[in-house]
Motif scaffolding. Sequence first.
Motif, mmCIF file in Angstrom:
data_model
loop_
_atom_site.group_PDB
_atom_site.id
_atom_site.type_symbol
_atom_site.label_atom_id
_atom_site.label_comp_id
_atom_site.label_asym_id
_atom_site.label_seq_id
_atom_site.Cartn_x
_atom_site.Cartn_y
_atom_site.Cartn_z
ATOM 1 N N ALA A 117 0.821 -1.214 0.000
ATOM 2 C CA ALA A 117 0.000 0.000 0.000
ATOM 3 C C ALA A 117 0.852 1.261 0.000
ATOM 4 C CB ALA A 117 -0.929 0.003 1.212
ATOM 5 N N THR A 118 2.083 1.157 0.463
ATOM 6 C CA THR A 118 2.940 2.336 0.548
ATOM 7 C C THR A 118 4.045 2.363 -0.499
ATOM 8 O OG1 THR A 118 4.250 1.244 2.265
ATOM 9 C CG2 THR A 118 2.502 2.705 3.004
ATOM 10 N N ILE A 137 -3.250 -7.834 -5.799
ATOM 11 C CA ILE A 137 -2.490 -6.580 -5.655
ATOM 12 C C ILE A 137 -1.310 -6.571 -6.619
ATOM 13 C CG2 ILE A 137 -0.977 -5.256 -4.118
ATOM 14 C CD1 ILE A 137 -2.849 -6.125 -1.801
ATOM 15 N N HIS A 192 -2.773 -4.261 -9.634
ATOM 16 C CA HIS A 192 -2.324 -2.904 -9.313
ATOM 17 C C HIS A 192 -0.920 -2.630 -9.848
ATOM 18 C CE1 HIS A 192 -2.065 0.916 -7.320
ATOM 19 N NE2 HIS A 192 -0.939 0.559 -6.744
#
Length: 131
Positions: A73-74, A118, A122
């Motif tokens: 996420a970061t 993910i 993503h």
Amino acid sequence: KCQTESKCSGDLEFAQDCSSDAEVTHGRAPLLSTLAALSEVQIAALFQRQVNFVQARKHLTKQYATWLFALTATLATPIDGNTSSALRQLTRYCCARRSQVQDAEDPELERLNILICIAGRHFGQGRDLDV
């Protein structure tokens, strides 16, 4: 590097210096304040280290999955070649591990599927996978 958890005095120091197998499995969760204080380079390096630790395990534990979720996420985009390689390694591990899960109700299956999505969707690492 920090050799034992007792030497890790704060969450930021833990994330920067003490990301070893023993410390993660002792249940330290990644805090937003900790991750926000890290540079892009530190986050990428920590992510790569966590992927290496996970690959050596038979199961994707909740603790490792939590760290991997937080770190993905970061991660800054676009990602560099080493981080891209680590994402592909993680995706291969998750796919291989998913094929070994016998019980459709196994909570590990959810963690594996989320990480595959993910990485594949993503970050675009699922070109050869059906994600």
